[in-house]
Design an enzyme around this catalytic site. Structure first.
Site, PDB file in Angstrom:
ATOM      1  N   HIS A   1     -19.538 -31.799 -16.491  1.00 43.55           N
ATOM      2  CA  HIS A   1     -18.564 -32.271 -17.138  1.00 43.55           C
ATOM      3  C   HIS A   1     -18.660 -33.684 -16.450  1.00 43.55           C
ATOM      4  CE1 HIS A   1     -16.178 -32.482 -13.464  1.00 43.55           C
ATOM      5  NE2 HIS A   1     -15.487 -32.527 -14.132  1.00 43.55           N
ATOM      6  N   ARG A   2     -19.617 -34.151 -15.476  1.00 46.03           N
ATOM      7  CA  ARG A   2     -19.602 -35.656 -14.610  1.00 46.03           C
ATOM      8  C   ARG A   2     -20.999 -35.203 -14.460  1.00 46.03           C
ATOM      9  NH1 ARG A   2     -15.687 -36.986 -16.581  1.00 46.03           N
ATOM     10  NH2 ARG A   2     -13.714 -37.653 -15.511  1.00 46.03           N
TER      11      ARG A   2
ATOM     12  N   LYS B   1     -23.124 -32.416  -8.376  1.00 46.06           N
ATOM     13  CA  LYS B   1     -23.115 -32.721  -6.328  1.00 46.06           C
ATOM     14  C   LYS B   1     -22.737 -31.900  -5.536  1.00 46.06           C
ATOM     15  CE  LYS B   1     -23.847 -36.251  -3.797  1.00 46.06           C
ATOM     16  NZ  LYS B   1     -24.702 -34.783  -2.590  1.00 46.06           N
TER      17      LYS B   1
ATOM     18  N   LYS C   1     -13.775 -30.489  -6.020  1.00 47.22           N
ATOM     19  CA  LYS C   1     -13.719 -30.689  -4.324  1.00 47.22           C
ATOM     20  C   LYS C   1     -13.549 -32.342  -5.164  1.00 47.22           C
ATOM     21  CE  LYS C   1     -14.960 -29.405  -0.874  1.00 47.22           C
ATOM     22  NZ  LYS C   1     -16.139 -28.994  -0.028  1.00 47.22           N
TER      23      LYS C   1
ATOM     24  N   ASP D   1     -11.172 -37.470  -6.281  1.00 46.48           N
ATOM     25  CA  ASP D   1     -11.710 -38.561  -7.304  1.00 46.48           C
ATOM     26  C   ASP D   1     -13.189 -39.054  -7.390  1.00 46.48           C
ATOM     27  OD1 ASP D   1      -9.671 -38.673  -9.114  1.00 46.48           O
ATOM     28  OD2 ASP D   1      -9.173 -40.142  -8.029  1.00 46.48           O
TER      29      ASP D   1
ATOM     30  N   LYS E   1     -24.750 -25.995  -5.889  1.00 49.06           N
ATOM     31  CA  LYS E   1     -24.589 -25.512  -4.607  1.00 49.06           C
ATOM     32  C   LYS E   1     -26.338 -24.839  -4.611  1.00 49.06           C
ATOM     33  CE  LYS E   1     -22.745 -25.521  -1.089  1.00 49.06           C
ATOM     34  NZ  LYS E   1     -21.388 -26.892   0.180  1.00 49.06           N
TER      35      LYS E   1
ATOM     36  N   SER F   1     -20.671 -38.806   0.610  1.00 45.37           N
ATOM     37  CA  SER F   1     -22.026 -39.263  -0.079  1.00 45.37           C
ATOM     38  C   SER F   1     -22.186 -39.970  -1.075  1.00 45.37           C
ATOM     39  CB  SER F   1     -22.210 -37.235  -0.616  1.00 45.37           C
ATOM     40  OG  SER F   1     -22.837 -36.490   0.703  1.00 45.37           O
TER      41      SER F   1
HETATM   42  P1  NAD Z   1     -22.961 -26.627  11.254  1.00 50.56           P
HETATM   43  O1  NAD Z   1     -24.174 -25.301  11.006  1.00 50.56           O
HETATM   44  O2  NAD Z   1     -23.123 -27.542  11.487  1.00 50.56           O
HETATM   45  O3  NAD Z   1     -21.903 -25.362  12.250  1.00 50.56           O
HETATM   46  C1  NAD Z   1     -21.742 -24.297  12.471  1.00 50.56           C
HETATM   47  C2  NAD Z   1     -20.647 -23.732  13.720  1.00 50.56           C
HETATM   48  O4  NAD Z   1     -20.340 -22.881  13.613  1.00 50.56           O
HETATM   49  C3  NAD Z   1     -21.763 -23.711  14.298  1.00 50.56           C
HETATM   50  O5  NAD Z   1     -21.809 -24.310  15.908  1.00 50.56           O
HETATM   51  C4  NAD Z   1     -22.504 -22.140  14.505  1.00 50.56           C
HETATM   52  O6  NAD Z   1     -22.816 -21.911  15.666  1.00 50.56           O
HETATM   53  C5  NAD Z   1     -20.823 -22.162  13.774  1.00 50.56           C
HETATM   54  N1  NAD Z   1     -21.001 -20.679  13.865  1.00 50.56           N
HETATM   55  C6  NAD Z   1     -21.088 -20.089  13.556  1.00 50.56           C
HETATM   56  N2  NAD Z   1     -20.905 -18.542  12.752  1.00 50.56           N
HETATM   57  C7  NAD Z   1     -20.126 -18.669  13.904  1.00 50.56           C
HETATM   58  C8  NAD Z   1     -19.265 -17.715  14.026  1.00 50.56           C
HETATM   59  N3  NAD Z   1     -19.196 -16.186  13.575  1.00 50.56           N
HETATM   60  N4  NAD Z   1     -17.610 -17.750  15.005  1.00 50.56           N
HETATM   61  C9  NAD Z   1     -17.867 -18.739  16.166  1.00 50.56           C
HETATM   62  N5  NAD Z   1     -18.781 -20.286  15.344  1.00 50.56           N
HETATM   63  C10 NAD Z   1     -20.110 -19.834  14.405  1.00 50.56           C
HETATM   64  O7  NAD Z   1     -22.306 -26.253   9.891  1.00 50.56           O
HETATM   65  P2  NAD Z   1     -21.180 -27.382   9.416  1.00 50.56           P
HETATM   66  O8  NAD Z   1     -21.675 -28.923   8.555  1.00 50.56           O
HETATM   67  O9  NAD Z   1     -20.339 -28.004  10.377  1.00 50.56           O
HETATM   68  O10 NAD Z   1     -20.684 -26.235   8.208  1.00 50.56           O
HETATM   69  C11 NAD Z   1     -19.188 -26.020   8.892  1.00 50.56           C
HETATM   70  C12 NAD Z   1     -18.302 -24.924   7.353  1.00 50.56           C
HETATM   71  O11 NAD Z   1     -17.878 -26.626   6.775  1.00 50.56           O
HETATM   72  C13 NAD Z   1     -19.100 -24.682   6.556  1.00 50.56           C
HETATM   73  O12 NAD Z   1     -18.339 -23.415   5.968  1.00 50.56           O
HETATM   74  C14 NAD Z   1     -19.119 -25.941   5.252  1.00 50.56           C
HETATM   75  O13 NAD Z   1     -19.485 -24.952   3.656  1.00 50.56           O
HETATM   76  C15 NAD Z   1     -18.437 -26.500   5.376  1.00 50.56           C
HETATM   77  N6  NAD Z   1     -17.933 -28.175   5.147  1.00 50.56           N
HETATM   78  C16 NAD Z   1     -19.970 -28.668   5.810  1.00 50.56           C
HETATM   79  C17 NAD Z   1     -19.577 -30.303   5.681  1.00 50.56           C
HETATM   80  C18 NAD Z   1     -20.638 -30.922   5.856  1.00 50.56           C
HETATM   81  O14 NAD Z   1     -20.899 -31.723   5.612  1.00 50.56           O
HETATM   82  N7  NAD Z   1     -21.581 -30.836   6.564  1.00 50.56           N
HETATM   83  C19 NAD Z   1     -19.074 -30.553   4.286  1.00 50.56           C
HETATM   84  C20 NAD Z   1     -17.868 -29.903   3.566  1.00 50.56           C
HETATM   85  C21 NAD Z   1     -17.465 -27.893   4.153  1.00 50.56           C
END
Ligand code: NAD
Length: 447
Positions: A41-42, A46, A70, A75, A82, A339
């Site tokens: 829709h947009r 992303k 999200k 906005d 994904k 982003s």
């Molecule tokens: P990342 O890989 O940098 O970090 C994940 C961390 O969690 C690592 O340090 C890892 O060792 C730890 N980990 C993995 N399994 C684990 C467990 N069972 N118990 C405890 N710790 C554990 O990932 P990230 O980018 O920090 O993303 C983390 C979460 O945030 C994900 O759900 C991701 O979808 C969400 N997220 C990330 C972003 C982003 O910009 N990076 C944006 C939105 C949402």
């Protein structure tokens, strides 16, 4: 909403499954990856690309839908997408990962699942700036005529078209959301707390990109106490507070949290999700709080920094126990927000602040001279510095992120206050998101 619009919003528009071989040291290995487009829709759509051994098609579709919601909540004028690659990146060298990433990107680009105008990935679990730079470079080689090739992916290193403040953005956004929550005394009271973030006892799960940046700010700027850190190989506990920066440095040097001085260690990290605390921040991965442990979670506020850390069943249990939850769809939207800023920067081909920074500084200098002249008094140095400083890119990005997180919180709050059927932040977030998406479908009709 009519059922047709509801079904349209629910549906995931497209998903591609790729199986591609890569020649690694003379041996062919086949990898499986996906990219889902939930809603166009947009445009562009992303969403991050994650590298994980357990990633699968349904997860990618669900996370693509979450991206649509999200973006609507904060906005950001994008649809949701994904991607995922089934791989344990720790088992491959840098060179191997480069070959795999470039091949995956090539397949996605050829099939129109990556492009600056229609589908723009970003980092997620297991990927970062390095992978994004490889993807952008692959796109540039395939489409050198496209002036906007750098905008085909965000989360790139700053010297390859990235934006300052992107790496920290999700974690920082989490903290901006928490600060906004604590600015509303009645929300804090409803969660069974009072005062601000200072002194609050916090447990963080996952010290990766999101957990580290959120934890560091809470520890160093908000004077909160990080009393436990849960990582994949165990957990650290110290009621006096743990320095996030020092733990990060320890992990960088030793690849584990085990042996970190100044905190006790336990092998059974997951059990610490149940530790008594004021705020629990799951920042690692999905399905950490489930029907099995939700009854024993002993906190007042859960801040869902990770995507989907609470299952539907657990969510019901926690709600019945009056534990406040600030939901993922809002709280971790800082990454996609910055982003968006990066994408705009790539399309405008100029760093934010480049044109006006020095001009603003000169103007500030004029104000100070005028004030000093009129009052015949010297302005203190610290005050002069504050007035003279022109905003650089990082200042602007942080300001835009803070504004976005605050505005979105206000919208959730307004929904909670004005809609009797809405009693929690998650429902409020979905009401806000789905109303905006529905409005877009209803206004435009179906093509
Ligand atoms: P990342 O890989 O940098 O970090 C994940 C961390 O969690 C690592 O340090 C890892 O060792 C730890 N980990 C993995 N399994 C684990 C467990 N069972 N118990 C405890 N710790 C554990 O990932 P990230 O980018 O920090 O993303 C983390 C979460 O945030 C994900 O759900 C991701 O979808 C969400 N997220 C990330 C972003 C982003 O910009 N990076 C944006 C939105 C949402």
């Amino acid at each position: 909403m009519d059922p047709g619009t509801a079904t349209t919003i629910k549906a995931c528009e497209a998903i591609i499954e790729l199986q591609f071989p890569v020649n690694l040291n003379g041996k062919l290995e086949v990898f499986t990856g996906w990219r889902a487009t939930h809603s166009t829709h947009r445009l562009p759509v992303k969403g991050g690309i994650r590298y994980a051994p357990i990633v699968e098609q349904d997860e990618v579709r669900a996370l693509a839908a979450l991206m649509t919601y999200k973006c609507a909540i904060v906005d950001v004028p994008f649809g949701g997408s994904k991607g995922g690659l089934q791989i344990d990146p720790s088992k491959y060298s840098r060179d191997e990962l480069q070959l795999i990433t470039r091949r995956f990107a090539r397949e996605l680009i050829r099939k129109n699942f990556i492009s600056p105008s229609t589908n723009v990935p970003a980092p997620d679990m297991g990927t970062g700036e390095r992978e994004m730079a490889w993807i952008a470079d692959t796109y540039k080689h395939l489409h050198p005529e496209n002036l906007n090739y750098n905008a085909c992916v965000t989360g790139k290193p700053v010297h390859h078209g990235g934006i300052r403040g992107r790496v920290e953005a999700t974690g920082r956004g989490v903290v901006y959301a928490m600060r906004e929550f604590f600015r509303h005394a009645s929300d804090v009271k409803n969660a069974g707390m009072d005062g601000g973030l200072d002194g609050k006892r916090i447990v963080i799960q996952g010290l990766g990109n999101v957990g580290y940046h959120a934890g560091k700010l809470l520890d160093e700027e908000d004077d909160a106490k990080i009393i436990a850190i849960i990582e994949k190989d165990g957990a650290l506990i110290n009621e006096e507070g743990i320095s996030i920066q020092r733990v990060r440095e320890f992990i960088n040097a030793n690849n584990t949290i085990k042996g970190f001085p100044d905190a006790s260690f336990t092998e059974n990290g997951k059990a610490l999700l149940e530790m008594e605390c004021d705020i629990l921040i799951p920042a690692a991965m999905e399905t950490q709080i489930t029907g099995d442990n939700a009854e024993r979670i002993n906190t007042k506020l859960i801040v869902e920094a990770a995507n989907g850390p609470i299952t539907f069943e657990a969510d019901e249990i926690l709600k019945n126990r009056n534990i406040t939850i600030i939901p993922d769809a809002y709280v971790n939207a800082g990454g996609v927000t910055v982003s968006y800023f990066e994408w705009i920067r790539n399309l405008s081909h100029i760093r934010f602040g480049r044109m006006e920074r020095r001009y603003d500084e000169i103007k500030g200098q004029h104000y100070i001279s005028a004030l000093q002249n009129m009052t015949q008094k010297d302005m203190p140095d610290w005050m002069q510095k504050g007035i003279i400083k022109g905003a650089d890119e990082l200042d602007l990005v942080r300001s835009g992120l803070d504004d976005t997180m605050r505005n979105a919180y206000q919208e959730l709050r307004d929904t909670l206050e004005t809609n009797d059927k809405v009693n929690d932040f998650r429902t409020a977030a979905y009401v806000v998101a789905i109303s905006k998406i529905a409005r877009s479908y209803i206004d435009l009709g179906v093509y």
